[in-house]
Design an enzyme around this catalytic site. Structure first.
Site, PDB file in Angstrom:
ATOM      1  N   LEU A  68     -13.677  14.902  17.556  1.00  0.00           N
ATOM      2  CA  LEU A  68     -14.487  15.595  16.559  1.00  0.00           C
ATOM      3  C   LEU A  68     -15.956  15.174  16.585  1.00  0.00           C
ATOM      4  O   LEU A  68     -16.780  15.774  15.890  1.00  0.00           O
ATOM      5  CB  LEU A  68     -13.898  15.377  15.165  1.00  0.00           C
ATOM      6  CG  LEU A  68     -12.493  15.962  14.958  1.00  0.00           C
ATOM      7  CD1 LEU A  68     -12.014  15.714  13.539  1.00  0.00           C
ATOM      8  CD2 LEU A  68     -12.456  17.446  15.289  1.00  0.00           C
ATOM      9  N   GLY A 132      -8.773   0.320   1.085  1.00  0.00           N
ATOM     10  CA  GLY A 132      -7.632  -0.048   0.260  1.00  0.00           C
ATOM     11  C   GLY A 132      -6.342   0.469   0.858  1.00  0.00           C
ATOM     12  O   GLY A 132      -6.342   1.231   1.833  1.00  0.00           O
ATOM     13  N   HIS A 133      -5.244   0.054   0.269  1.00  0.00           N
ATOM     14  CA  HIS A 133      -3.927   0.546   0.652  1.00  0.00           C
ATOM     15  C   HIS A 133      -3.109   0.765  -0.620  1.00  0.00           C
ATOM     16  O   HIS A 133      -3.528   0.404  -1.725  1.00  0.00           O
ATOM     17  CB  HIS A 133      -3.227  -0.416   1.604  1.00  0.00           C
ATOM     18  CG  HIS A 133      -3.663  -0.272   3.030  1.00  0.00           C
ATOM     19  ND1 HIS A 133      -3.429   0.864   3.764  1.00  0.00           N
ATOM     20  CD2 HIS A 133      -4.335  -1.130   3.851  1.00  0.00           C
ATOM     21  CE1 HIS A 133      -3.931   0.711   4.981  1.00  0.00           C
ATOM     22  NE2 HIS A 133      -4.493  -0.476   5.058  1.00  0.00           N
ATOM     23  N   ILE A 135      -0.780  -0.634  -2.237  1.00  0.00           N
ATOM     24  CA  ILE A 135      -0.619  -1.714  -3.220  1.00  0.00           C
ATOM     25  C   ILE A 135      -1.852  -1.867  -4.094  1.00  0.00           C
ATOM     26  O   ILE A 135      -1.758  -2.197  -5.281  1.00  0.00           O
ATOM     27  CB  ILE A 135      -0.269  -3.042  -2.505  1.00  0.00           C
ATOM     28  CG1 ILE A 135       0.193  -4.086  -3.520  1.00  0.00           C
ATOM     29  CG2 ILE A 135      -1.433  -3.546  -1.668  1.00  0.00           C
ATOM     30  CD1 ILE A 135       0.760  -5.339  -2.864  1.00  0.00           C
ATOM     31  N   TYR A 137      -4.071   0.681  -4.774  1.00  0.00           N
ATOM     32  CA  TYR A 137      -4.243   1.873  -5.596  1.00  0.00           C
ATOM     33  C   TYR A 137      -3.338   1.852  -6.825  1.00  0.00           C
ATOM     34  O   TYR A 137      -3.768   2.191  -7.932  1.00  0.00           O
ATOM     35  CB  TYR A 137      -3.965   3.133  -4.771  1.00  0.00           C
ATOM     36  CG  TYR A 137      -4.723   3.194  -3.474  1.00  0.00           C
ATOM     37  CD1 TYR A 137      -6.062   2.805  -3.397  1.00  0.00           C
ATOM     38  CD2 TYR A 137      -4.112   3.638  -2.309  1.00  0.00           C
ATOM     39  CE1 TYR A 137      -6.760   2.844  -2.195  1.00  0.00           C
ATOM     40  CE2 TYR A 137      -4.796   3.697  -1.104  1.00  0.00           C
ATOM     41  CZ  TYR A 137      -6.116   3.283  -1.052  1.00  0.00           C
ATOM     42  OH  TYR A 137      -6.792   3.328   0.140  1.00  0.00           O
ATOM     43  N   ASP A 161       1.594   5.885  -1.833  1.00  0.00           N
ATOM     44  CA  ASP A 161       1.349   6.754  -0.681  1.00  0.00           C
ATOM     45  C   ASP A 161       2.095   8.080  -0.764  1.00  0.00           C
ATOM     46  O   ASP A 161       1.508   9.142  -0.566  1.00  0.00           O
ATOM     47  CB  ASP A 161       1.760   6.042   0.612  1.00  0.00           C
ATOM     48  CG  ASP A 161       0.693   5.089   1.128  1.00  0.00           C
ATOM     49  OD1 ASP A 161      -0.429   5.104   0.592  1.00  0.00           O
ATOM     50  OD2 ASP A 161       0.981   4.334   2.070  1.00  0.00           O
TER      51      ASP A 161
END
Length: 366
Positions: A68, A132-133, A135, A137, A161
């Site tokens: 892209l 972040g991941h 956990i 969020y 997720d």
């Protein structure tokens, strides 16, 4: 597309997925399971974060390799998106705009496009640009604080997720697709895992606001605090889950455990819960998990054996409902939910393969 998927309720819906992790491929998988024609755009020579012979989240769709940052490849992506009904992307806010692929660029050429944006923190707010991941969020929603014992316990990445993220993205995009067909105008769907997870906590916040949910772990009806809604170890080291909330189900549980209600504290006497827990724990230790399952499963005692990943696909109920499927010799959850008049089955096979951009453009030319 497979013959089964071609009969799906989303047959004819074209979806471009910008390759990502976790909730974006999950959402694309769900749409493909329901019959949408989904194509993933991924970087050339992409190496997966976690190598797998078959990545279940990528099932049901092929992919094109496009860089892209390359003008020609980006133009090819634009042409593809202009033929699509939906787009899924999970970049940090602003990245798609810097690539020249933001939603504003398609407002004139494809005004009906539903532009699905999946992030942890959302497109705005002070944390929008932070890494972040899952956990992280779910931490700011109150959800992680409410789960566990002495310490908070991550609920895998199911809650953030896939629950608060991927499924809310799907729901928002389907709502926007319906609106686009009514009005001729698409929407940008800003799906943030923080927002979705907070929304999933609606009932808990309702009970907390009513003063019937303590802001503490293992202190409430549904968080393991109640001795009749928790998990007990059995003689074999396996476990049984107990969910006898209602009085009639609780009475059935006591009867099948061979316990006399008159000898025990009242079910809803919170002060007596430690006594009940000790009594139940001792009783479940007297038999193996499978012995208890034979006695309790399928009754109004609301009990079920806690199965491992290896055991779950072979449970008679899961087998009867075809909850799992063996696709390319990989045991995996089949498509869900089930529809009364449409046969939906997950597929991998020949669909999860590289596609030629010219052939794809021709297929999407109508």
């Amino acid at each position: 597309m497979s013959k089964v998927a071609a009969n799906g309720p989303l047959h004819g819906v074209r979806v471009v997925e910008i390759q990502g992790l976790g909730p974006t491929p999950f959402a694309a998988m769900w749409l493909a399971d329901m019959g949408a024609d989904v194509v993933r755009i991924q970087r050339p020579n992409l190496k997966p974060l976690v190598p797998q012979r078959v990545d279940v989240l990528n099932r049901g769709r092929g992919f094109v390799e496009l860089d892209l940052k390359d003008d020609a490849d980006r133009n090819a992506a634009c042409n593809l998106i202009n033929r699509a009904d939906m787009l899924i992307e999970g970049m940090r806010p602003g990245v798609m705009e810097r690539l020249g692929l933001g939603p504003a660029g398609f407002s004139g050429t494809n005004p009906r496009l539903v532009y699905g944006r999946m992030t942890g923190w959302g497109q705005s707010g002070p944390l929008a640009q932070a890494a972040g991941h899952d956990i992280n969020y779910i931490s700011i929603t109150g959800a992680l604080h409410a789960i566990g014992g002495k310490h908070p316990v991550p609920p895998l990445n199911l809650l953030g997720d896939f629950g608060g993220g991927g499924m809310y993205l799907v729901a928002g995009m389907l709502a926007a697709l319906y609106a686009a067909r009514e009005t001729g105008k698409g929407n940008v769907v800003d799906a943030a895992i923080t927002d979705g997870t907070a929304h999933l906590m609606a009932m808990i916040y309702s009970m907390h606001g009513a003063g019937i949910w303590a802001d503490a772990r293992e202190a409430n009806l549904l968080d393991g605090g109640a001795p009749f809604y928790t998990v007990y170890e059995c003689a074999c080291g396996g476990h049984m889950s107990v969910g006898a909330l209602e009085a009639k189900f609780y009475a059935e549980l006591l009867s099948r455990l061979g316990l006399d209600d008159a000898d025990l504290p009242a079910q809803m006497d919170v002060e007596g819960w430690p006594v009940l827990r000790t009594c139940f724990a001792a009783r479940f230790k007297q038999k193996t998990r499978d012995e208890w399952a034979e006695l309790l499963e399928g009754t109004d005692a609301c009990c079920a054996p806690v199965l491992s990943l290896q055991e779950a696909p072979n449970h008679p109920h899961n087998r009867a409902r075809n909850t799992f499927a063996a696709i390319d010799d990989v045991i995996q959850p089949d498509a869900a939910p089930k529809l009364s008049d449409t046969a939906i089955r997950a597929t991998i096979g020949e669909e999860c393969k590289p596609l030629q951009i010219d052939e794809l453009m021709a297929r999407w030319s109508g």
